[in-house]
Write a protein that holds these residues in place. Structure first.
Motif, PDB file in Angstrom:
ATOM      1  N   GLN A   1      -5.879   4.694  -3.557  1.00  0.00           N
ATOM      2  CA  GLN A   1      -6.603   3.966  -3.774  1.00  0.00           C
ATOM      3  C   GLN A   1      -7.157   3.730  -5.502  1.00  0.00           C
ATOM      4  O   GLN A   1      -7.023   5.174  -6.297  1.00  0.00           O
ATOM      5  CB  GLN A   1      -7.968   5.044  -3.226  1.00  0.00           C
ATOM      6  N   SER A   2      -7.638   3.069  -6.180  1.00  0.00           N
ATOM      7  CA  SER A   2      -8.334   2.582  -7.121  1.00  0.00           C
ATOM      8  C   SER A   2      -9.349   3.756  -7.580  1.00  0.00           C
ATOM      9  O   SER A   2     -10.178   3.898  -6.850  1.00  0.00           O
ATOM     10  CB  SER A   2      -8.686   1.155  -7.996  1.00  0.00           C
TER      11      SER A   2
ATOM     12  N   VAL B   1      -6.141  -1.967  -2.229  1.00  0.00           N
ATOM     13  CA  VAL B   1      -6.881  -3.392  -3.029  1.00  0.00           C
ATOM     14  C   VAL B   1      -5.849  -3.515  -3.623  1.00  0.00           C
ATOM     15  O   VAL B   1      -4.627  -2.878  -4.169  1.00  0.00           O
ATOM     16  CB  VAL B   1      -7.849  -2.144  -4.660  1.00  0.00           C
TER      17      VAL B   1
ATOM     18  N   THR C   1     -12.354   0.570   2.315  1.00  0.00           N
ATOM     19  CA  THR C   1     -11.491   1.568   1.819  1.00  0.00           C
ATOM     20  C   THR C   1      -9.747   1.180   1.820  1.00  0.00           C
ATOM     21  O   THR C   1      -9.148   2.115   1.858  1.00  0.00           O
ATOM     22  CB  THR C   1     -12.167   3.088   3.103  1.00  0.00           C
TER      23      THR C   1
ATOM     24  N   LEU D   1     -17.781  -1.859  -1.526  1.00  0.00           N
ATOM     25  CA  LEU D   1     -15.624  -2.113  -0.866  1.00  0.00           C
ATOM     26  C   LEU D   1     -15.137  -1.955  -0.025  1.00  0.00           C
ATOM     27  O   LEU D   1     -15.763  -0.384   0.810  1.00  0.00           O
ATOM     28  CB  LEU D   1     -15.017  -1.606  -1.745  1.00  0.00           C
TER      29      LEU D   1
ATOM     30  N   GLY E   1      -5.099   0.760 -10.730  1.00  0.00           N
ATOM     31  CA  GLY E   1      -6.353   1.279 -10.488  1.00  0.00           C
ATOM     32  C   GLY E   1      -6.007   3.134 -10.564  1.00  0.00           C
ATOM     33  O   GLY E   1      -6.674   3.943  -9.976  1.00  0.00           O
TER      34      GLY E   1
ATOM     35  N   ARG F   1     -10.737   3.443 -10.329  1.00  0.00           N
ATOM     36  CA  ARG F   1     -11.923   2.739 -11.243  1.00  0.00           C
ATOM     37  C   ARG F   1     -12.593   1.745  -9.979  1.00  0.00           C
ATOM     38  O   ARG F   1     -13.831   1.907 -10.883  1.00  0.00           O
ATOM     39  CB  ARG F   1     -11.402   1.172 -11.856  1.00  0.00           C
ATOM     40  N   LEU F   2     -12.421   1.275  -8.887  1.00  0.00           N
ATOM     41  CA  LEU F   2     -13.508   1.572  -7.571  1.00  0.00           C
ATOM     42  C   LEU F   2     -14.030   2.283  -7.192  1.00  0.00           C
ATOM     43  O   LEU F   2     -14.645   2.626  -5.687  1.00  0.00           O
ATOM     44  CB  LEU F   2     -12.098   0.022  -7.349  1.00  0.00           C
ATOM     45  N   LYS F   3     -13.822   3.574  -6.995  1.00  0.00           N
ATOM     46  CA  LYS F   3     -13.570   5.052  -6.173  1.00  0.00           C
ATOM     47  C   LYS F   3     -15.382   4.931  -6.069  1.00  0.00           C
ATOM     48  O   LYS F   3     -15.828   5.135  -4.876  1.00  0.00           O
ATOM     49  CB  LYS F   3     -13.473   6.254  -6.884  1.00  0.00           C
ATOM     50  N   ASP F   4     -16.430   4.369  -6.960  1.00  0.00           N
ATOM     51  CA  ASP F   4     -17.279   4.933  -6.855  1.00  0.00           C
ATOM     52  C   ASP F   4     -18.147   3.842  -5.561  1.00  0.00           C
ATOM     53  O   ASP F   4     -18.668   4.205  -4.997  1.00  0.00           O
ATOM     54  CB  ASP F   4     -18.461   5.277  -8.490  1.00  0.00           C
ATOM     55  N   LYS F   5     -17.699   2.640  -5.945  1.00  0.00           N
ATOM     56  CA  LYS F   5     -17.624   0.698  -5.215  1.00  0.00           C
ATOM     57  C   LYS F   5     -16.916   1.613  -4.021  1.00  0.00           C
ATOM     58  O   LYS F   5     -18.008   1.044  -3.275  1.00  0.00           O
ATOM     59  CB  LYS F   5     -17.207  -0.052  -6.275  1.00  0.00           C
ATOM     60  N   THR F   6     -16.391   2.411  -4.058  1.00  0.00           N
ATOM     61  CA  THR F   6     -15.673   2.494  -2.759  1.00  0.00           C
ATOM     62  C   THR F   6     -16.515   3.141  -1.412  1.00  0.00           C
ATOM     63  O   THR F   6     -17.320   3.089  -0.461  1.00  0.00           O
ATOM     64  CB  THR F   6     -14.094   3.224  -2.360  1.00  0.00           C
TER      65      THR F   6
END
Ligand code: ADP
Ligand code: MG
Length: 261
Positions: free
Chosen positions: A240-241, A258, A255, A253, A113, A243-248
């Motif tokens: 940082q991924s 991953v 920080t 999730l 990601g 793909r997961l940035k908004d979730k982070t």
């Protein structure tokens, strides 16, 4: 007014020569040149330019199709601020494609990601814009294809698909299960491209783990030797991924880094 019979002949002659855009434009260009008292050379330049542009566009479009990219994303789509582990200046230097001229390789390392495939595709798209041929394949598809080709007795033909392009992009090295045959094929491919063509390789394991990946530390060393001799490594460690940035951001999730999927 331009001689219409002669103009029709010229249009059809240009079309016969395969100069379709010139055939379409010649009447307008001649009219424009006559009205503005343009020189013969200026008229010719006016006529040639769109033909060449259209050919370049067609070449790029057909090469983009042949390249087999999983998506089309460019460097302009890449948010360097999000991924400070990626040296923007180095990537911009790679985008000049001088590394392909020098037959050097680029290795992108990092967890899922973080933009490895995105950067590989973006450099591949840039290559095609520079009239450099590029071919994208995942490591998994590559070894599968060469295994199948061996069974069918077409290994040499299939190897050429991967040795011919100026730039070969091999994505997701570490997701492929490698047996002895796969390792041998990988060695052949890397050897044949060595100092003759460039490879962009993406992987989510560090070099130390490659011995286990190829099930053969000696062969893995031989492959790495050739791959890394003339190469640039971009290590997106701790990135940082995307793909997961908004979730982070939303606090779903942590920080921290991953783990590989
Ligand atoms: P990787 O190959 O490292 O697993 P990808 O390149 O497939 O990651 O990236 C995952 C997704 O996030 C893709 O849609 C990619 O375009 C996007 N992406 C990753 N990093 C960035 C970034 N820095 N800026 C913009 N988009 C990004
Ligand atoms: Mg990827």
């Amino acid at each position: 007014m331009i001689e219409s019979a002669q103009l029709l002949t010229v249009e059809s002659q240009l079309a016969t020569l395969g100069l379709e855009v010139m055939a379409q434009n010649v009447a307008t260009c001649a009219e424009r040149a006559a009205q503005s008292n343009a020189s013969y050379v200026a008229f010719l330049a006016d006529l040639l330019e769109p033909e060449l542009r259209s050919r370049q566009d067609r070449w790029v479009q057909s090469r983009l199709k042949l390249a087999g990219f999983p998506f089309r994303k460019t460097l302009a789509d890449f948010d360097f601020a999000f991924q400070p582990a990626v040296d923007e200046r180095l990537v911009r230097e790679l985008a000049t494609l001088a590394f392909v001229e020098r037959h050097e390789n680029v290795i992108l390392l990092g967890p899922p990601g973080v933009g490895k495939t995105h950067l590989a595709v973006a450099l591949g798209m840039e290559a095609i814009q520079h009239r450099v041929t590029a071919y994208f394949v995942t490591a998994h598809a590559l070894v599968h294809d060469l295994r199948q080709a061996t069974r069918r007795g077409t290994l040499e033909q299939r190897l050429r698909v991967y040795t011919k392009p100026n730039l070969l992009i091999v994505d997701e090295l570490t997701y492929a299960p490698f047996d002895a045959t796969d390792a041998t094929h990988s060695f052949r491919l890397v050897s044949e491209r060595y100092e003759r063509g460039s490879i962009i390789l993406t992987a989510n394991r560090s070099y130390g783990e490659w011995g286990a990946l190829f099930n053969d530390p000696v062969l893995a060393t031989a492959i790495l030797d050739r791959l890394l001799h003339h190469s640039v490594t971009i290590n997106i460690k701790g990135g940082q991924s995307y793909r997961l940035k908004d979730k982070t951001r939303a606090g779903i999730l942590g920080t921290t880094e991953v783990e590989p999927a």
